[in-house]
Scaffold this motif. Structure first.
Motif, PDB file in Angstrom:
ATOM      1  N   MET A 264      10.293 -15.265   2.849  1.00  0.00           N
ATOM      2  CA  MET A 264      11.600 -16.045   3.010  1.00  0.00           C
ATOM      3  C   MET A 264      11.302 -17.502   3.057  1.00  0.00           C
ATOM      4  SD  MET A 264      13.931 -15.958   6.419  1.00  0.00           S
ATOM      5  CE  MET A 264      14.467 -14.041   5.830  1.00  0.00           C
ATOM      6  N   THR A 265      11.941 -18.318   2.409  1.00  0.00           N
ATOM      7  CA  THR A 265      11.780 -19.801   2.368  1.00  0.00           C
ATOM      8  C   THR A 265      12.607 -20.351   3.449  1.00  0.00           C
ATOM      9  OG1 THR A 265      10.841 -19.645   0.165  1.00  0.00           O
ATOM     10  CG2 THR A 265      11.358 -22.028   1.078  1.00  0.00           C
ATOM     11  N   SER A 266      12.268 -21.058   4.566  1.00  0.00           N
ATOM     12  CA  SER A 266      13.308 -21.393   5.521  1.00  0.00           C
ATOM     13  C   SER A 266      14.115 -22.579   4.847  1.00  0.00           C
ATOM     14  CB  SER A 266      12.682 -21.715   6.765  1.00  0.00           C
ATOM     15  OG  SER A 266      11.703 -22.702   6.399  1.00  0.00           O
TER      16      SER A 266
ATOM     17  N   HIS B  35      13.822 -13.977  12.032  1.00  0.00           N
ATOM     18  CA  HIS B  35      12.676 -13.988  12.600  1.00  0.00           C
ATOM     19  C   HIS B  35      11.857 -12.407  12.470  1.00  0.00           C
ATOM     20  CE1 HIS B  35       9.676 -15.589  15.403  1.00  0.00           C
ATOM     21  NE2 HIS B  35       9.636 -14.456  15.897  1.00  0.00           N
ATOM     22  N   ILE B  36      12.926 -11.666  12.525  1.00  0.00           N
ATOM     23  CA  ILE B  36      12.212 -10.102  12.401  1.00  0.00           C
ATOM     24  C   ILE B  36      11.452 -10.088  11.018  1.00  0.00           C
ATOM     25  CG2 ILE B  36      12.465  -7.802  11.784  1.00  0.00           C
ATOM     26  CD1 ILE B  36      14.798  -8.108  14.061  1.00  0.00           C
TER      27      ILE B  36
ATOM     28  N   LEU C  96       4.497 -12.049   7.825  1.00  0.00           N
ATOM     29  CA  LEU C  96       3.299 -12.382   8.412  1.00  0.00           C
ATOM     30  C   LEU C  96       2.160 -11.111   8.375  1.00  0.00           C
ATOM     31  CD1 LEU C  96       4.048 -15.097  10.878  1.00  0.00           C
ATOM     32  CD2 LEU C  96       2.956 -15.361   8.957  1.00  0.00           C
ATOM     33  N   ARG C  97       2.728 -10.068   8.821  1.00  0.00           N
ATOM     34  CA  ARG C  97       1.955  -8.848   8.772  1.00  0.00           C
ATOM     35  C   ARG C  97       1.774  -8.508   7.549  1.00  0.00           C
ATOM     36  NH1 ARG C  97       5.865  -5.870  11.271  1.00  0.00           N
ATOM     37  NH2 ARG C  97       5.282  -6.495  13.239  1.00  0.00           N
TER      38      ARG C  97
ATOM     39  N   PHE D  93      -5.761  -1.837   8.865  1.00  0.00           N
ATOM     40  CA  PHE D  93      -4.448  -3.052   8.349  1.00  0.00           C
ATOM     41  C   PHE D  93      -4.021  -3.717   9.729  1.00  0.00           C
ATOM     42  CE2 PHE D  93      -0.262  -3.934   7.561  1.00  0.00           C
ATOM     43  CZ  PHE D  93      -0.107  -4.927   6.921  1.00  0.00           C
ATOM     44  N   TRP D  94      -3.308  -2.843  10.708  1.00  0.00           N
ATOM     45  CA  TRP D  94      -2.520  -3.314  11.647  1.00  0.00           C
ATOM     46  C   TRP D  94      -2.547  -2.179  12.794  1.00  0.00           C
ATOM     47  CZ3 TRP D  94       2.182  -2.070  14.214  1.00  0.00           C
ATOM     48  CH2 TRP D  94       2.788  -2.827  14.869  1.00  0.00           C
ATOM     49  N   ALA D  95      -2.270  -2.718  14.019  1.00  0.00           N
ATOM     50  CA  ALA D  95      -2.026  -1.694  15.108  1.00  0.00           C
ATOM     51  C   ALA D  95      -1.363  -2.662  16.082  1.00  0.00           C
ATOM     52  CB  ALA D  95      -3.409  -1.445  15.817  1.00  0.00           C
ATOM     53  N   GLY D  96      -0.361  -1.854  16.782  1.00  0.00           N
ATOM     54  CA  GLY D  96       0.313  -2.350  17.935  1.00  0.00           C
ATOM     55  C   GLY D  96      -0.625  -3.054  19.018  1.00  0.00           C
TER      56      GLY D  96
END
Length: 231
Positions: free
Chosen positions: A1-3, A44-45, A51-52, A185-188
């Motif tokens: 997304m390009t703000s 924002h979501i 980013l994730r 990769f990712w964790a909460g």
């Protein structure tokens, strides 16, 4: 997304022509102001999701983890099946717990119906520290047929990716596999230390739509209400 190419949220809100019977001017002003914030929240979501997705590779998984599933022993690699991405939800149902955690159960009950959709894209399994027979019994008691449950018999995976002291706590981890190599990769990582005053520890966005629905109501999610295993 390009703000830089996005219209201001207030401009988008002005295009809203929804009006409801007998609403006051005061209500409409407040609702339009809220709509601006809702548009910003959606943006924002999406920024957070971007980013994730752009994270560099996490740590390589070099340890040979073993789990016991309904069909026998399985390695971490086996849990991927044919997919390149694996989600593991570790739920609170250790040997010391008489019944599964109601909050974890709420999450899992929601996902029961969505697993066929999720599994079009990624593999998704559920891990707990109780013996597999106990996990199967609890799964059947809930009427779940789609959950792939596994016991972390040794606790090696749990100590490395969920709780260093093997605590009976939940964990959400994502792994990727490319050319036979598995990376985390990712964790909460939101918990008690990241909570704002007056809040329960939780991640964002909420994985359980229970809370999303309640957030649209005047009662809200409350301060001391939690789901139960039965009512």
């Amino acid at each position: 997304m390009t703000s830089s190419v996005l219209k201001h949220a207030s401009e988008l809100a002005k295009t809203n022509t929804n009006r409801f019977p007998n609403e006051s001017a005061e209500y409409r002003r407040a609702r339009q102001a809220l709509l601006v914030e809702e548009i910003e929240l959606r943006r924002h979501i999406e920024r957070v999701a971007e980013l994730r997705r752009a994270l560099p590779p996490g740590g390589e998984v070099t340890r040979a983890y073993e789990f016991t599933g309904e069909a026998g022993v399985a390695s971490l690699g086996d849990l991927f099946g044919s997919k390149q991405t694996l989600v593991i939800y570790s739920y609170m149902f250790g040997p010391q717990r008489e019944k599964p955690c109601p909050m974890c159960t709420s999450f899992m009950a929601t996902w029961e119906e969505k697993l066929p959709d999720i599994e079009q894209r990624v593999a998704f399994v559920f891990v707990a520290r109780s013996p597999i027979a106990r996990l199967i019994e609890a799964k059947r008691a809930r009427g779940w047929t789609r959950h792939k449950v596994y016991s972390d018999v040794s606790g090696d995976y749990t100590r490395d990716y969920v709780s260093r002291d093997d605590g009976d706590v939940p964990g959400y981890n994502v792994f990727t596999r490319h050319d036979g190599t598995i990376h985390h990769f990712w964790a909460g990582e939101m918990g008690a230390g990241t909570v704002d005053p007056g809040q329960d520890p939780r991640g964002a966005p909420d994985m359980d739509p229970l809370w999303t629905v309640l957030d649209t109501t005047p009662e809200g999610r409350g301060k001391d209400w939690y789901p139960k295993l039965s009512y």
